[in-house]
Motif scaffolding. Structure first.
Motif, PDB file in Angstrom:
ATOM      1  N   ILE A   3      36.542  34.894  27.323  1.00  0.00           N
ATOM      2  CA  ILE A   3      37.059  34.899  28.692  1.00  0.00           C
ATOM      3  C   ILE A   3      37.738  33.563  28.962  1.00  0.00           C
ATOM      4  CG2 ILE A   3      36.423  34.973  31.129  1.00  0.00           C
ATOM      5  CD1 ILE A   3      34.204  36.899  30.379  1.00  0.00           C
ATOM      6  N   GLN A  32      42.534  46.329  31.219  1.00  0.00           N
ATOM      7  CA  GLN A  32      41.816  45.908  30.015  1.00  0.00           C
ATOM      8  C   GLN A  32      42.304  44.550  29.529  1.00  0.00           C
ATOM      9  OE1 GLN A  32      42.581  49.490  27.770  1.00  0.00           O
ATOM     10  NE2 GLN A  32      40.550  50.317  28.221  1.00  0.00           N
ATOM     11  N   SER A  35      41.054  41.772  31.821  1.00  0.00           N
ATOM     12  CA  SER A  35      39.603  41.558  31.798  1.00  0.00           C
ATOM     13  C   SER A  35      39.202  40.352  30.946  1.00  0.00           C
ATOM     14  CB  SER A  35      38.883  42.824  31.310  1.00  0.00           C
ATOM     15  OG  SER A  35      39.179  43.060  29.954  1.00  0.00           O
ATOM     16  N   SER A  36      40.159  39.731  30.284  1.00  0.00           N
ATOM     17  CA  SER A  36      39.892  38.510  29.509  1.00  0.00           C
ATOM     18  C   SER A  36      40.176  37.238  30.302  1.00  0.00           C
ATOM     19  CB  SER A  36      40.767  38.490  28.248  1.00  0.00           C
ATOM     20  OG  SER A  36      40.496  39.583  27.436  1.00  0.00           O
ATOM     21  N   LYS A  38      39.344  35.282  33.719  1.00  0.00           N
ATOM     22  CA  LYS A  38      38.560  35.097  34.942  1.00  0.00           C
ATOM     23  C   LYS A  38      39.294  34.090  35.824  1.00  0.00           C
ATOM     24  CE  LYS A  38      34.008  33.993  36.717  1.00  0.00           C
ATOM     25  NZ  LYS A  38      32.640  33.590  36.395  1.00  0.00           N
ATOM     26  N   LEU A  46      41.549  43.120  40.302  1.00  0.00           N
ATOM     27  CA  LEU A  46      40.547  44.043  39.763  1.00  0.00           C
ATOM     28  C   LEU A  46      39.704  44.673  40.872  1.00  0.00           C
ATOM     29  CD1 LEU A  46      39.427  42.067  36.576  1.00  0.00           C
ATOM     30  CD2 LEU A  46      40.928  44.070  36.688  1.00  0.00           C
ATOM     31  N   ALA A  61      36.947  50.579  34.312  1.00  0.00           N
ATOM     32  CA  ALA A  61      37.341  49.417  33.507  1.00  0.00           C
ATOM     33  C   ALA A  61      37.396  48.150  34.361  1.00  0.00           C
ATOM     34  CB  ALA A  61      38.689  49.678  32.837  1.00  0.00           C
ATOM     35  N   GLU A  64      33.811  47.089  35.146  1.00  0.00           N
ATOM     36  CA  GLU A  64      33.168  46.438  33.996  1.00  0.00           C
ATOM     37  C   GLU A  64      33.671  45.015  33.806  1.00  0.00           C
ATOM     38  OE1 GLU A  64      33.748  49.167  30.752  1.00  0.00           O
ATOM     39  OE2 GLU A  64      32.422  50.657  31.666  1.00  0.00           O
ATOM     40  N   ALA A  65      34.972  44.811  33.991  1.00  0.00           N
ATOM     41  CA  ALA A  65      35.522  43.455  33.872  1.00  0.00           C
ATOM     42  C   ALA A  65      34.917  42.537  34.931  1.00  0.00           C
ATOM     43  CB  ALA A  65      37.044  43.492  34.004  1.00  0.00           C
ATOM     44  N   ASN A  68      31.377  41.654  34.164  1.00  0.00           N
ATOM     45  CA  ASN A  68      31.353  40.671  33.068  1.00  0.00           C
ATOM     46  C   ASN A  68      31.684  39.272  33.576  1.00  0.00           C
ATOM     47  OD1 ASN A  68      30.623  42.496  31.090  1.00  0.00           O
ATOM     48  ND2 ASN A  68      32.726  42.879  30.433  1.00  0.00           N
TER      49      ASN A  68
END
Length: 141
Positions: A3, A32, A35-36, A38, A46, A61, A64-65, A68
């Motif tokens: 991340i 997706q 999601s890497s 932050k 999101l 999705a 979930e991101a 995380n």
């Protein structure tokens, strides 16, 4: 997956893809990828996809991101009724616009050409059951 805390170089393109109403696949791919990262702007985007996307897979999705990233966000719930307001009327209008002896294929093609947003949302929601579901819908109109 590592991340990162900065925005990706192509953030504006990803933001556009994440909000592209005519392709749930593009929205999912953008979510997706994002999601890497932050970053405050990504987190806001999101949150919007969790709340507002018409396709559950995209909502999930994004959820979930966010989890995380440590965000407190309610789990999305699959919609039970119309994904897009007025979609039932769209189906009726498309069918009525075709000749009386039209085929299901004619109906599906015209729906895709004239209301790609509706076609795409339900395709994303129904997955591999989409065409049988749409044919059943066409038969009941």
């Amino acid at each position: 997956m590592k991340i990162q805390t900065e925005l990706p170089e192509n953030y504006l393109d990803l933001k556009k893809a994440a909000n592209y109403t005519s392709s749930w696949r593009e929205r999912l791919a953008a979510v997706q990828t994002l999601s890497s990262y932050k970053h405050e702007k990504v987190i806001d985007l999101l949150h919007n996809r969790v709340k507002a996307d018409t396709v559950f897979a995209v909502q999930q999705a994004a959820y979930e991101a966010l989890t995380n990233f440590g965000e407190d966000v309610p789990q999305p719930v699959r919609r039970k009724f119309e994904l897009i307001k007025g979609a039932e009327k769209v189906f009726v209008r498309v069918k009525k616009s075709l000749p009386a002896d039209h085929s299901f294929s004619d109906f599906a093609d015209k729906l895709k050409r004239t209301r790609l947003d509706v076609y795409d949302a339900y395709e994303g929601d129904q997955g591999e059951n989409f065409l049988p579901w749409l044919e059943a819908k066409w038969q009941t109109i």
